[in-house]
Design a protein around this motif. Structure first.
Motif, PDB file in Angstrom:
ATOM      1  N   ALA A 146       0.780  -1.344   0.120  1.00  0.00           N
ATOM      2  CA  ALA A 146       0.005   0.038   0.360  1.00  0.00           C
ATOM      3  C   ALA A 146       0.984   0.989  -0.283  1.00  0.00           C
ATOM      4  CB  ALA A 146      -1.266   0.016   1.205  1.00  0.00           C
ATOM      5  N   PHE A 147       2.021   1.646   0.520  1.00  0.00           N
ATOM      6  CA  PHE A 147       2.620   2.684   0.838  1.00  0.00           C
ATOM      7  C   PHE A 147       3.929   3.025  -0.358  1.00  0.00           C
ATOM      8  CE2 PHE A 147       5.402  -1.084   2.199  1.00  0.00           C
ATOM      9  CZ  PHE A 147       6.274  -0.587   1.760  1.00  0.00           C
ATOM     10  N   LEU A 148       3.859   1.869  -1.715  1.00  0.00           N
ATOM     11  CA  LEU A 148       4.245   1.968  -2.907  1.00  0.00           C
ATOM     12  C   LEU A 148       3.802   2.636  -3.991  1.00  0.00           C
ATOM     13  CD1 LEU A 148       6.046  -1.151  -2.852  1.00  0.00           C
ATOM     14  CD2 LEU A 148       7.371   0.361  -2.126  1.00  0.00           C
ATOM     15  N   GLY A 149       2.374   3.159  -3.009  1.00  0.00           N
ATOM     16  CA  GLY A 149       1.589   4.291  -4.472  1.00  0.00           C
ATOM     17  C   GLY A 149       0.028   3.878  -4.199  1.00  0.00           C
ATOM     18  N   GLU A 150      -0.431   4.226  -5.547  1.00  0.00           N
ATOM     19  CA  GLU A 150      -2.023   4.277  -5.165  1.00  0.00           C
ATOM     20  C   GLU A 150      -2.783   3.699  -6.227  1.00  0.00           C
ATOM     21  OE1 GLU A 150      -3.926   8.642  -4.608  1.00  0.00           O
ATOM     22  OE2 GLU A 150      -2.330   9.223  -5.995  1.00  0.00           O
ATOM     23  N   ALA A 151      -4.268   3.048  -5.213  1.00  0.00           N
ATOM     24  CA  ALA A 151      -4.428   1.996  -6.626  1.00  0.00           C
ATOM     25  C   ALA A 151      -5.454   3.260  -8.001  1.00  0.00           C
ATOM     26  CB  ALA A 151      -5.959   1.737  -5.472  1.00  0.00           C
ATOM     27  N   LYS A 152      -5.088   2.847  -8.838  1.00  0.00           N
ATOM     28  CA  LYS A 152      -5.226   3.262 -10.107  1.00  0.00           C
ATOM     29  C   LYS A 152      -6.392   1.967 -10.837  1.00  0.00           C
ATOM     30  CE  LYS A 152      -1.873   6.382  -9.885  1.00  0.00           C
ATOM     31  NZ  LYS A 152      -1.485   7.978 -10.421  1.00  0.00           N
ATOM     32  N   VAL A 153      -7.551   2.930 -11.505  1.00  0.00           N
ATOM     33  CA  VAL A 153      -7.985   2.183 -12.276  1.00  0.00           C
ATOM     34  C   VAL A 153      -7.818   2.268 -14.117  1.00  0.00           C
ATOM     35  CG1 VAL A 153     -10.610   2.239 -13.114  1.00  0.00           C
ATOM     36  CG2 VAL A 153     -10.249   2.887 -10.918  1.00  0.00           C
ATOM     37  N   ASN A 154      -8.213   1.286 -14.573  1.00  0.00           N
ATOM     38  CA  ASN A 154      -7.642   0.627 -15.600  1.00  0.00           C
ATOM     39  C   ASN A 154      -8.450   1.474 -17.072  1.00  0.00           C
ATOM     40  OD1 ASN A 154      -6.593   0.766 -18.783  1.00  0.00           O
ATOM     41  ND2 ASN A 154      -5.248  -1.584 -17.972  1.00  0.00           N
ATOM     42  N   VAL A 155      -8.596   2.780 -17.293  1.00  0.00           N
ATOM     43  CA  VAL A 155     -10.178   3.403 -17.598  1.00  0.00           C
ATOM     44  C   VAL A 155     -10.226   2.375 -19.014  1.00  0.00           C
ATOM     45  CG1 VAL A 155     -10.733   5.633 -18.902  1.00  0.00           C
ATOM     46  CG2 VAL A 155      -9.298   5.312 -17.143  1.00  0.00           C
ATOM     47  N   LEU A 156      -9.238   2.111 -19.990  1.00  0.00           N
ATOM     48  CA  LEU A 156      -9.412   1.248 -21.347  1.00  0.00           C
ATOM     49  C   LEU A 156     -10.793   0.348 -20.494  1.00  0.00           C
ATOM     50  CD1 LEU A 156      -9.262   0.878 -24.068  1.00  0.00           C
ATOM     51  CD2 LEU A 156      -7.258  -0.076 -24.002  1.00  0.00           C
ATOM     52  N   GLN A 157     -10.111  -0.273 -19.876  1.00  0.00           N
ATOM     53  CA  GLN A 157     -10.570  -1.965 -19.563  1.00  0.00           C
ATOM     54  C   GLN A 157     -11.614  -1.775 -19.080  1.00  0.00           C
ATOM     55  OE1 GLN A 157      -9.786  -5.387 -20.406  1.00  0.00           O
ATOM     56  NE2 GLN A 157      -8.062  -4.063 -21.559  1.00  0.00           N
ATOM     57  N   LEU A 158     -12.068  -0.697 -18.044  1.00  0.00           N
ATOM     58  CA  LEU A 158     -13.175  -0.216 -17.506  1.00  0.00           C
ATOM     59  C   LEU A 158     -13.923   0.211 -18.369  1.00  0.00           C
ATOM     60  CD1 LEU A 158     -15.356   0.315 -14.850  1.00  0.00           C
ATOM     61  CD2 LEU A 158     -14.547   2.268 -14.585  1.00  0.00           C
ATOM     62  N   ASN A 159     -14.282   1.094 -19.412  1.00  0.00           N
ATOM     63  CA  ASN A 159     -14.585   1.405 -20.833  1.00  0.00           C
ATOM     64  C   ASN A 159     -15.488   0.442 -21.360  1.00  0.00           C
ATOM     65  OD1 ASN A 159     -15.109   4.065 -19.785  1.00  0.00           O
ATOM     66  ND2 ASN A 159     -13.175   4.684 -21.167  1.00  0.00           N
ATOM     67  N   LEU A 160     -13.533  -0.958 -21.429  1.00  0.00           N
ATOM     68  CA  LEU A 160     -14.645  -1.370 -22.715  1.00  0.00           C
ATOM     69  C   LEU A 160     -15.318  -3.161 -21.971  1.00  0.00           C
ATOM     70  CD1 LEU A 160     -11.548  -2.347 -24.134  1.00  0.00           C
ATOM     71  CD2 LEU A 160     -12.639  -1.698 -25.305  1.00  0.00           C
ATOM     72  N   ALA A 161     -15.346  -2.868 -20.415  1.00  0.00           N
ATOM     73  CA  ALA A 161     -16.140  -4.105 -19.414  1.00  0.00           C
ATOM     74  C   ALA A 161     -17.195  -2.918 -19.607  1.00  0.00           C
ATOM     75  CB  ALA A 161     -15.603  -3.778 -18.791  1.00  0.00           C
ATOM     76  N   LEU A 162     -18.124  -1.370 -19.634  1.00  0.00           N
ATOM     77  CA  LEU A 162     -19.504  -1.219 -19.128  1.00  0.00           C
ATOM     78  C   LEU A 162     -19.730  -1.079 -20.732  1.00  0.00           C
ATOM     79  CD1 LEU A 162     -17.847   1.950 -17.798  1.00  0.00           C
ATOM     80  CD2 LEU A 162     -19.564   0.389 -16.803  1.00  0.00           C
ATOM     81  N   ASP A 163     -19.497  -0.928 -21.858  1.00  0.00           N
ATOM     82  CA  ASP A 163     -19.657  -1.038 -23.384  1.00  0.00           C
ATOM     83  C   ASP A 163     -20.162  -2.749 -23.526  1.00  0.00           C
ATOM     84  OD1 ASP A 163     -19.468   1.274 -24.148  1.00  0.00           O
ATOM     85  OD2 ASP A 163     -17.238   0.480 -25.014  1.00  0.00           O
ATOM     86  N   ALA A 164     -19.907  -3.833 -23.087  1.00  0.00           N
ATOM     87  CA  ALA A 164     -20.067  -5.139 -22.606  1.00  0.00           C
ATOM     88  C   ALA A 164     -21.183  -5.229 -22.530  1.00  0.00           C
ATOM     89  CB  ALA A 164     -18.606  -5.678 -22.681  1.00  0.00           C
ATOM     90  N   ARG A 165     -21.445  -4.374 -21.309  1.00  0.00           N
ATOM     91  CA  ARG A 165     -22.669  -4.530 -20.556  1.00  0.00           C
ATOM     92  C   ARG A 165     -23.481  -3.986 -20.729  1.00  0.00           C
ATOM     93  NH1 ARG A 165     -21.574  -7.487 -14.999  1.00  0.00           N
ATOM     94  NH2 ARG A 165     -19.743  -8.135 -15.131  1.00  0.00           N
ATOM     95  N   ALA A 166     -23.575  -2.947 -21.810  1.00  0.00           N
ATOM     96  CA  ALA A 166     -24.199  -2.054 -22.184  1.00  0.00           C
ATOM     97  C   ALA A 166     -25.140  -1.914 -23.343  1.00  0.00           C
ATOM     98  CB  ALA A 166     -24.175  -0.205 -21.718  1.00  0.00           C
ATOM     99  N   ALA A 167     -24.540  -3.107 -23.857  1.00  0.00           N
ATOM    100  CA  ALA A 167     -24.685  -3.631 -25.502  1.00  0.00           C
ATOM    101  C   ALA A 167     -26.141  -4.500 -25.237  1.00  0.00           C
ATOM    102  CB  ALA A 167     -23.094  -4.078 -26.050  1.00  0.00           C
ATOM    103  N   PRO A 168     -26.376  -5.276 -24.924  1.00  0.00           N
ATOM    104  CA  PRO A 168     -28.307  -5.654 -24.843  1.00  0.00           C
ATOM    105  C   PRO A 168     -29.075  -4.797 -24.917  1.00  0.00           C
ATOM    106  CG  PRO A 168     -26.386  -7.369 -23.691  1.00  0.00           C
ATOM    107  CD  PRO A 168     -25.974  -5.865 -24.141  1.00  0.00           C
ATOM    108  N   ILE A 169     -28.626  -3.748 -24.223  1.00  0.00           N
ATOM    109  CA  ILE A 169     -29.687  -2.684 -24.102  1.00  0.00           C
ATOM    110  C   ILE A 169     -29.561  -1.260 -25.350  1.00  0.00           C
ATOM    111  CG2 ILE A 169     -30.747  -0.284 -22.351  1.00  0.00           C
ATOM    112  CD1 ILE A 169     -28.943  -2.163 -20.075  1.00  0.00           C
ATOM    113  N   ALA A 170     -28.468  -1.070 -25.796  1.00  0.00           N
ATOM    114  CA  ALA A 170     -28.106  -0.280 -26.642  1.00  0.00           C
ATOM    115  C   ALA A 170     -28.909  -1.252 -27.892  1.00  0.00           C
ATOM    116  CB  ALA A 170     -27.105   0.160 -27.705  1.00  0.00           C
ATOM    117  N   ALA A 171     -29.015  -2.494 -28.421  1.00  0.00           N
ATOM    118  CA  ALA A 171     -29.421  -2.924 -29.403  1.00  0.00           C
ATOM    119  C   ALA A 171     -31.246  -3.047 -29.246  1.00  0.00           C
ATOM    120  CB  ALA A 171     -28.902  -5.050 -29.846  1.00  0.00           C
ATOM    121  N   ARG A 172     -31.883  -2.905 -28.108  1.00  0.00           N
ATOM    122  CA  ARG A 172     -32.933  -2.791 -28.392  1.00  0.00           C
ATOM    123  C   ARG A 172     -33.455  -1.650 -29.287  1.00  0.00           C
ATOM    124  NH1 ARG A 172     -33.834  -3.957 -21.907  1.00  0.00           N
ATOM    125  NH2 ARG A 172     -32.241  -5.826 -22.226  1.00  0.00           N
TER     126      ARG A 172
END
Length: 69
Positions: free
Chosen positions: A43-69
């Protein structure tokens, strides 16, 4: 190639906005943020960071069925 990373606090701050824009429950968005968070080995070696690219891809994958309607 540098991947976009964001501080965990900044990503968590945006959960409500993203959940509204994506029409997803905030808990689901928060779980995806957590799943795409990279934490330092010690924990003292740095901060937690979010991989934004992977997060956005995951969000897109979850939202894809909704967008297709």
């Amino acid at each position: 190639l540098r991947l976009a990373r964001q501080k965990l606090a900044a990503a968590l701050y945006q959960v409500t906005r993203v959940s509204g824009a994506r029409r997803m429950p905030a808990e689901q968005v928060r779980a995806l943020v957590d799943a795409h968070t990279e934490r330092p080995l010690l924990a003292f070696l740095g901060e937690a960071k979010v991989n934004v690219l992977q997060l956005n891809l995951a969000l897109d994958a979850r939202a894809a069925p909704i967008a297709a309607r």
